[in-house]
Motif scaffolding. Structure first.
Motif, PDB file in Angstrom:
ATOM      1  N   LEU A 161      34.518  69.306 -55.171  1.00  0.00           N
ATOM      2  CA  LEU A 161      34.836  68.675 -56.341  1.00  0.00           C
ATOM      3  C   LEU A 161      36.078  67.686 -56.296  1.00  0.00           C
ATOM      4  O   LEU A 161      36.049  66.470 -56.465  1.00  0.00           O
ATOM      5  CB  LEU A 161      35.076  69.341 -57.771  1.00  0.00           C
ATOM      6  CG  LEU A 161      33.892  70.356 -58.017  1.00  0.00           C
ATOM      7  CD1 LEU A 161      34.233  71.318 -59.296  1.00  0.00           C
ATOM      8  CD2 LEU A 161      32.660  69.322 -58.581  1.00  0.00           C
TER       9      LEU A 161
ATOM     10  N   CYS B 229      36.992  66.443 -60.833  1.00  0.00           N
ATOM     11  CA  CYS B 229      36.195  65.569 -59.912  1.00  0.00           C
ATOM     12  C   CYS B 229      37.462  64.176 -60.053  1.00  0.00           C
ATOM     13  O   CYS B 229      37.169  63.053 -60.352  1.00  0.00           O
ATOM     14  CB  CYS B 229      35.231  64.921 -60.368  1.00  0.00           C
ATOM     15  SG  CYS B 229      33.920  66.132 -60.457  1.00  0.00           S
TER      16      CYS B 229
ATOM     17  N   LEU C  24      36.849  60.838 -58.301  1.00  0.00           N
ATOM     18  CA  LEU C  24      35.644  60.062 -58.452  1.00  0.00           C
ATOM     19  C   LEU C  24      35.893  58.576 -58.636  1.00  0.00           C
ATOM     20  O   LEU C  24      36.853  57.998 -59.232  1.00  0.00           O
ATOM     21  CB  LEU C  24      35.154  60.565 -59.997  1.00  0.00           C
ATOM     22  CG  LEU C  24      33.742  60.426 -59.985  1.00  0.00           C
ATOM     23  CD1 LEU C  24      32.663  61.003 -59.259  1.00  0.00           C
ATOM     24  CD2 LEU C  24      33.244  60.804 -61.450  1.00  0.00           C
TER      25      LEU C  24
END
Length: 309
Positions: free
Chosen positions: A28, A50, A53
């Protein structure tokens, strides 16, 4: 209700393909792209693990609110078109966001983007509006995007006025097709400020039926390369610019001739009746007598000129 959570990510074959020696939390943390389009998702849960991201695909879902993205400080691309979003909010922490896709939602007012100083592309086409409604763009939001925004898509949103967009001086691509724009002069005033504009699409608007529509926009938008899907020939552009300059010069010249004629007429008639002596009220004024004599001389010169012509 389907919710985007870490559990959903873990169950997705497309995402969690555990590598040798890589735990789920480590996966993640390393995740940069998240693909969850067309999954009937209605809400965004806690996916703050996350943290790296950069691209999030959530288009073609049933999401009604933008939320729980305050952790995504590295996000650069957000795809949320074709959902049920009614309001743009909770994006102020996305300082690196450069592309935002929100087309096909239910948004009526464009706002809440004031902190997105890196935003270069904003896509708002085809909002599902109630009858009689049109998409409005908050002036404060537009002003905050003036230095960064390069691409704006507002196709098919019942828009009939774009004067407020004048501040977007860095725009390079502008799409406002299938709206209700009809004032040619207003468009010219706005586009005259957009010196970086290279591509524009206004097809499907009433203004497209105006006489010389294409010619007039080409002469105003001197950097434009493509208009309504058709490339602009440089020779054509130069011809139109020269033609416009010649027309303006002729108009100025005719105006000057008209003003000169009015000045002569005024000189012959003011204060004294043409062909008569000084007005009785001014008979004892030496200056007025001299002025009358000058006018008579000027009148004689004009008559002689007319006879010779």
């Amino acid at each position: 209700m389907v919710r985007l959570t870490l559990d959903l990510i873990a169950k997705s074959k497309n995402h969690f393909k555990k590598k040798r020696g890589l735990s789920f939390p480590e996966y993640l943390k390393a995740l940069t792209h998240l693909h969850f389009s067309g999954k009937n998702i209605e809400d965004i849960g806690d996916i703050s693990m996350c943290r790296n991201l950069t691209v999030l695909y959530l288009y073609d879902n049933q999401i009604t609110h933008i939320c729980n993205l305050d952790f995504a400080s590295n996000l650069t691309h957000l795809y949320m078109q074709n959902n049920n979003i009614t309001q743009i909010d909770n994006l102020f922490t996305l300082q690196k966001l450069s592309k935002l896709y929100l087309g096909g939602n239910r948004i009526t007012v464009v706002e809440g983007l004031g902190k997105l100083c890196a935003l270069e592309e904003l896509h708002l086409e085809n909002q599902r509006l109630a009858p009689g409604e049109k998409l409005s763009l908050d002036p404060r939001t537009l002003l905050s995007l003036a230095e960064s925004l390069r691409v704006l898509n507002i196709n098919n949103n019942n828009i009939d006025d774009i004067k407020g967009l004048t501040v977007l001086k860095e725009l390079m691509h502008f799409s406002a097709a299938d709206n209700k724009l009809h004032k040619m002069e207003e468009l010219e005033e706005v586009f005259d400020r957009w010196h970086q504009l290279t591509r524009m699409d206004l097809s499907g608007n009433p203004v497209c039926k105006k006489a010389k529509y294409r010619d007039r926009l080409i002469t105003v938008c001197t950097s434009l390369e493509v208009l309504d899907g058709r490339e602009i020939n440089e020779l054509t552009r130069q011809f139109l610019i020269n033609w416009k300059a010649s027309k303006e010069a002729k108009k100025i010249k005719n105006h000057q001739h008209m003003m000169t004629g009015q000045l002569i007429s005024y000189s012959l008639t003011s204060d004294f009746n043409v062909g008569l002596g000084p007005h009785p009220a001014h008979i004892h004024s030496h200056a007025n007598v001299q002025r009358w004599k000058l006018q008579q001389s000027l009148r004689s010169a004009v008559i002689v000129h007319t006879d010779l012509s």
